[in-house]
Design a protein around this motif. Structure first.
Motif, PDB file in Angstrom:
ATOM      1  N   PRO A 191      64.923 -20.484  31.800  1.00 18.99           N
ATOM      2  CA  PRO A 191      64.348 -19.134  31.940  1.00 18.99           C
ATOM      3  C   PRO A 191      64.920 -18.135  30.932  1.00 18.99           C
ATOM      4  O   PRO A 191      65.014 -16.955  31.228  1.00 18.99           O
ATOM      5  CB  PRO A 191      64.731 -18.761  33.375  1.00 18.99           C
ATOM      6  CG  PRO A 191      65.995 -19.507  33.638  1.00 18.99           C
ATOM      7  CD  PRO A 191      65.915 -20.778  32.844  1.00 18.99           C
ATOM      8  N   HIS A 192      65.346 -18.601  29.761  1.00 17.50           N
ATOM      9  CA  HIS A 192      65.861 -17.723  28.712  1.00 17.50           C
ATOM     10  C   HIS A 192      65.129 -18.032  27.413  1.00 17.50           C
ATOM     11  O   HIS A 192      64.724 -19.161  27.199  1.00 17.50           O
ATOM     12  CB  HIS A 192      67.364 -17.951  28.509  1.00 17.50           C
ATOM     13  CG  HIS A 192      68.124 -17.876  29.780  1.00 17.50           C
ATOM     14  ND1 HIS A 192      68.272 -16.712  30.475  1.00 17.50           N
ATOM     15  CD2 HIS A 192      68.742 -18.835  30.513  1.00 17.50           C
ATOM     16  CE1 HIS A 192      68.961 -16.950  31.583  1.00 17.50           C
ATOM     17  NE2 HIS A 192      69.259 -18.231  31.621  1.00 17.50           N
ATOM     18  N   PRO A 193      64.981 -17.013  26.559  1.00 13.88           N
ATOM     19  CA  PRO A 193      64.184 -17.248  25.348  1.00 13.88           C
ATOM     20  C   PRO A 193      64.826 -18.266  24.394  1.00 13.88           C
ATOM     21  O   PRO A 193      65.984 -18.129  24.025  1.00 13.88           O
ATOM     22  CB  PRO A 193      64.094 -15.868  24.689  1.00 13.88           C
ATOM     23  CG  PRO A 193      65.129 -15.035  25.337  1.00 13.88           C
ATOM     24  CD  PRO A 193      65.424 -15.613  26.667  1.00 13.88           C
ATOM     25  N   MET A 194      64.036 -19.255  24.032  1.00 13.27           N
ATOM     26  CA  MET A 194      64.465 -20.208  23.006  1.00 13.27           C
ATOM     27  C   MET A 194      64.346 -19.530  21.648  1.00 13.27           C
ATOM     28  O   MET A 194      63.425 -18.761  21.421  1.00 13.27           O
ATOM     29  CB  MET A 194      63.553 -21.434  23.057  1.00 13.27           C
ATOM     30  CG  MET A 194      63.643 -22.340  21.838  1.00 13.27           C
ATOM     31  SD  MET A 194      62.630 -23.834  21.994  1.00 13.27           S
ATOM     32  CE  MET A 194      61.033 -23.223  21.418  1.00 13.27           C
ATOM     33  N   GLN A 195      65.293 -19.779  20.752  1.00 13.27           N
ATOM     34  CA  GLN A 195      65.086 -19.423  19.346  1.00 13.27           C
ATOM     35  C   GLN A 195      65.526 -20.624  18.553  1.00 13.27           C
ATOM     36  O   GLN A 195      66.702 -20.781  18.242  1.00 13.27           O
ATOM     37  CB  GLN A 195      65.884 -18.182  18.961  1.00 13.27           C
ATOM     38  CG  GLN A 195      65.074 -16.922  19.152  1.00 13.27           C
ATOM     39  CD  GLN A 195      65.714 -15.691  18.585  1.00 13.27           C
ATOM     40  OE1 GLN A 195      66.665 -15.758  17.824  1.00 13.27           O
ATOM     41  NE2 GLN A 195      65.179 -14.555  18.954  1.00 13.27           N
ATOM     42  N   ARG A 196      64.580 -21.463  18.272  1.00 18.96           N
ATOM     43  CA  ARG A 196      64.934 -22.735  17.662  1.00 18.96           C
ATOM     44  C   ARG A 196      64.242 -22.864  16.312  1.00 18.96           C
ATOM     45  O   ARG A 196      63.088 -22.498  16.146  1.00 18.96           O
ATOM     46  CB  ARG A 196      64.529 -23.884  18.592  1.00 18.96           C
ATOM     47  CG  ARG A 196      65.114 -25.229  18.170  1.00 18.96           C
ATOM     48  CD  ARG A 196      64.916 -26.276  19.243  1.00 18.96           C
ATOM     49  NE  ARG A 196      65.964 -26.264  20.254  1.00 18.96           N
ATOM     50  CZ  ARG A 196      67.161 -26.828  20.094  1.00 18.96           C
ATOM     51  NH1 ARG A 196      67.476 -27.446  18.975  1.00 18.96           N
ATOM     52  NH2 ARG A 196      68.049 -26.790  21.060  1.00 18.96           N
ATOM     53  N   LEU A 197      65.008 -23.366  15.380  1.00 11.38           N
ATOM     54  CA  LEU A 197      64.477 -23.625  14.051  1.00 11.38           C
ATOM     55  C   LEU A 197      64.229 -25.119  13.950  1.00 11.38           C
ATOM     56  O   LEU A 197      65.142 -25.915  14.153  1.00 11.38           O
ATOM     57  CB  LEU A 197      65.513 -23.185  13.019  1.00 11.38           C
ATOM     58  CG  LEU A 197      65.132 -23.377  11.563  1.00 11.38           C
ATOM     59  CD1 LEU A 197      63.995 -22.444  11.187  1.00 11.38           C
ATOM     60  CD2 LEU A 197      66.337 -23.083  10.676  1.00 11.38           C
ATOM     61  N   LEU A 198      62.977 -25.475  13.680  1.00  8.47           N
ATOM     62  CA  LEU A 198      62.650 -26.889  13.519  1.00  8.47           C
ATOM     63  C   LEU A 198      62.530 -27.169  12.030  1.00  8.47           C
ATOM     64  O   LEU A 198      61.620 -26.692  11.364  1.00  8.47           O
ATOM     65  CB  LEU A 198      61.330 -27.212  14.241  1.00  8.47           C
ATOM     66  CG  LEU A 198      60.780 -28.623  14.041  1.00  8.47           C
ATOM     67  CD1 LEU A 198      61.799 -29.677  14.452  1.00  8.47           C
ATOM     68  CD2 LEU A 198      59.493 -28.809  14.838  1.00  8.47           C
ATOM     69  N   GLN A 199      63.488 -27.924  11.532  1.00 10.08           N
ATOM     70  CA  GLN A 199      63.483 -28.260  10.113  1.00 10.08           C
ATOM     71  C   GLN A 199      62.982 -29.665   9.932  1.00 10.08           C
ATOM     72  O   GLN A 199      63.375 -30.566  10.667  1.00 10.08           O
ATOM     73  CB  GLN A 199      64.904 -28.243   9.583  1.00 10.08           C
ATOM     74  CG  GLN A 199      65.454 -26.903   9.299  1.00 10.08           C
ATOM     75  CD  GLN A 199      66.751 -27.063   8.535  1.00 10.08           C
ATOM     76  OE1 GLN A 199      66.784 -27.593   7.436  1.00 10.08           O
ATOM     77  NE2 GLN A 199      67.824 -26.631   9.121  1.00 10.08           N
TER      78      GLN A 199
END
Ligand code: ADP
Ligand code: MG
Length: 668
Positions: A265-273
């Motif tokens: 329930p928390h915002p994801m901030q993911r970089l997909l390389q």
């Protein structure tokens, strides 16, 4: 306590990022001038500025060859082509009083013996003591003279207490010099002093501030709410059961990482390389499906129309059979349809919205946005990226950023340290490595023959013209000329054209014609650089390859080698090559791995260029150099954890001191 800055200079100082007296202490010299020793006139070496002291005898304004102020001194003539009246008066006064000048500059042989042109000088009484320390030369801005800056810094050094924000045990563990000592030394070192440890301390502090800032940002994010999207819905199950191909192990791994984040329930901030062609799109589609399954919306944004359309087509092929309604917003849409698309987004009828950055502008309202996907995020500028981050933060949405430009290790440890990173380090099976060739432009004939042969064999080819900025008229004209010429030279082949200045509908038509095989050779600009996927294209020619950057060349080359045919990329270059161009071509010729290329790119260009910050005005690191200071970066990372655990208030003081109000410092 920090005192206010003098108002007259405050605005100029602000341009240098100096907002308080304390900031002046961190405004460190670019270099030094040695005014600690006088050089006897006769011993001044050619080409090196020296400090000399000579009595002034006579002052005149000469008119030949140009109006100028001339001060005749013992054994030396000083010339000033631009001068102020009070400068003349000052020198005349000195001559009358029998005083001397200390002038700093190069001594040259002139018409009337030794002379200095435009020296920096000061009038001194005989026997006035020499400076004991080197004279700092500061970075400055128009209208702010060195003497003014020097005076301000000197005052700050005298009045501002420099309290060390780091506890003594941390200093000891990382072998760091004390702060006050370091700062004083850097502003006013004695000749021959070793400034190494002082610089190391300042760079360490800067890197530490960045690490702390990013860690706190990450912590704040973990404290915010976002919809929890469990990966157990029916759409996902059906899609995974009928995937168009078998996912690679790397794709499955990153999928699991993303789905795990989305379920929280928390915002994801993911970089997909993942390198070009590694298959990021389907991973994004799966993430979107999870949002739709949970009754929410997802948005997929790409930096260009061509790419947005390609995403739209892939998503449609994959997800429409499942009955997922997709809205497609692009520049070429008739206004009635655009209205309809917006309405579908606003009332929630569209589960997924696909488009360019227009998706997040022009007042597009989402009913229930839970996931924002940014494709090819490295193509957006730093400012845009930060703006997008803030927007999806406000919307309390999860964010998935995708990038085909691998981020060198040091960059991901610094600027990207507040993001989580997933890496697809494996290409789908059956990819053939692209054979890269370097051809001097004189071998154009051979290249044309290769194109003809490939196309006659049923394959397709790209011809990339060096239009680096689509707004550059002469570049664009050259591309149009190249197109006409190639059509003539390759008569009988079906040749298409696409560039960034075409209307969206025209562009789409040209891309579709090529994707369908209706055109065999596509003459294009870098609009095809990102993401375009035509597996039957097996040959790429890049004209004036010496003008492209490394990341661009790598991206462009990634457009071929996607199908069953062995692929070739021909880099046509124009001689003579500059040293930089030669280095780039060598790197691209010798490397296929995007990560290796990115490391070379960082070493050749530095992080500012890589991050696209050039005109962004976003403050990056001032003192530390990620390539040279990598060990220090490692130390700062460790110290950030130590300090946050030991004394968070101290950690915040350290950030404030370095960054003040610049909330986005060091983030991209
Ligand atoms: P990128 O990571 O550059 O965005 P894409 O997602 O466009 O790459 O994928 C490149 C091509 O590979 C597409 O045609 C895509 O459908 C295909 N592809 C992706 N994953 C696989 C896989 N696991 N097996 C086979 N083909 C795949
Ligand atoms: Mg892609």
């Amino acid at each position: 306590m920090t005192h206010a800055l003098p108002p007259a200079t405050a605005s100029k100082l602000a341009k240098l990022g100096i907002r308080s007296r304390f900031d002046l202490l961190y405004h460190l010299p670019l270099r030094y001038e040695d005014e600690t020793r006088l050089t006897p006139l006769g011993q001044a070496p050619a080409g090196t500025p020296v400090l000399v002291e000579v009595p002034v005898r006579r002052v005149e304004v000469a008119y030949r060859p140009k109006r100028q102020l001339v001060a005749h001194c013992d054994g030396l003539v000083l010339r000033f082509l631009n001068f102020y009246p009070n400068q003349k008066a000052g020198l005349e006064q000195a001559a009358r009083a029998g005083l001397a000048v200390r002038a700093y500059g190069e001594v040259r042989a002139g018409w009337f013996g030794a002379e200095m042109v435009h020296p920096r000088y000061r009038i001194v009484a005989p026997g006035e003591p020499m400076s004991e320390t080197l004279t700092p030369v500061y970075p400055t801005t128009a209208g702010l003279a060195q003497p003014t800056l020097r005076k301000l810094v000197r005052e700050a050094l005298e009045t501002e207490p420099i309290e060390d924000t780091l506890p003594p045990d941390l200093l000891r563990r990382h072998a760091l010099a004390p702060l006050a000592e370091s700062v004083h030394l850097l502003h006013r070192p004695q000749p021959g002093a070793d400034t190494g440890p002082a610089w190391r301390r300042v760079k360490f502090d800067e890197l530490l501030a960045q690490q702390l800032q990013l860690r706190l940002a990450r912590r704040r994010r973990a404290g915010r709410d976002a919809p929890a999207l469990p990966a157990d819905g029916p759409l996902l199950k059906r899609f995974l059961g009928r995937l168009p191909f078998r996912l690679t192990r790397a794709q499955r791994r990153v999928m699991a990482e993303i789905l795990r984040d989305l379920a929280l329930p928390h915002p994801m901030q993911r970089l997909l390389q993942g390198d070009v062609g590694s298959g990021k799109t389907i991973v994004a589609a799966i993430a979107c499906l999870v949002a739709v399954d949970a009754g929410w919306q997802a948005a997929v944004m790409a930096p260009t129309e061509i790419l947005a359309e390609q995403n739209f087509r892939k998503f449609s092929t994959w997800l429409e059979p499942l009955g997922v309604p997709i809205a497609w917003l692009h520049g070429g849409l008739p206004s009635a349809e655009r209205k309809r698309a917006r309405k579908a987004i606003a009332d929630g009828a569209a589960g997924i919205a696909i488009g360019t950055q227009a998706l997040f502008q022009e007042g597009v309202e989402f009913a229930r946005l839970a996931l924002a996907v940014v494709d090819e995020q490295h193509r957006f500028g730093v400012k845009q990226r930060l703006e997008l981050r803030r927007k999806s933060e406000r919307a309390a949405a999860h964010q998935l950023m995708m990038s085909a430009t691998p981020i060198p290790r040091t960059l991901s440890m610094s600027y990207y340290a507040d993001l989580d990173v997933s890496v697809i380090d494996e290409l789908p099976p059956g990819r053939k490595p692209v054979d890269t060739r370097l051809f001097a432009a004189a071998r154009r004939g051979e290249v044309l023959e290769r194109i003809r042969a490939a196309c006659t064999d049923g394959q397709q080819a790209y011809w990339v013209c060096p239009v680096i900025e689509e707004s550059n008229e002469s570049d664009l004209q050259a591309a149009l000329d190249a197109y006409e010429e190639l059509r003539r030279e390759l008569e009988g082949l079906r040749v298409g054209l696409v560039h960034g200045r075409m209307a969206p509908a025209e562009k789409q038509a040209a891309m579709q014609a090529f994707a369908k095989g209706a055109t065999q050779l596509l003459v294009c600009t870098t609009v095809i650089e990102v993401g375009v996927d035509v597996p039957n294209a097996s040959l790429m020619v890049i004209e004036h390859a010496e003008r492209f950057g490394l990341a661009q060349l790598h991206q462009l080359r990634g457009r071929v080698g996607r199908g069953v045919h062995a692929s070739t990329c021909i880099l046509l270059f124009q001689e003579p090559l500059s040293e930089g161009a030669r280095a780039r071509l060598k790197v691209i010729y010798e490397n296929v791995d995007g990560f290796a290329i990115a490391e070379h790119d960082l070493a050749l260009r530095g992080p500012g260029e890589l991050l696209g910050e050039r005109q962004s005005g976003v403050p990056l690191l001032r003192f530390a150099d990620l390539v040279a200071d990598e060990p220090l970066l490692e130390a700062a990372r460790a110290a950030a954890d130590e300090l946050l655990a030991a004394d968070e208030a101290l950690a915040r003081r350290h950030i404030d001191r370095w960054l003040g109000l610049r909330a986005d410092f060091g983030k991209v």
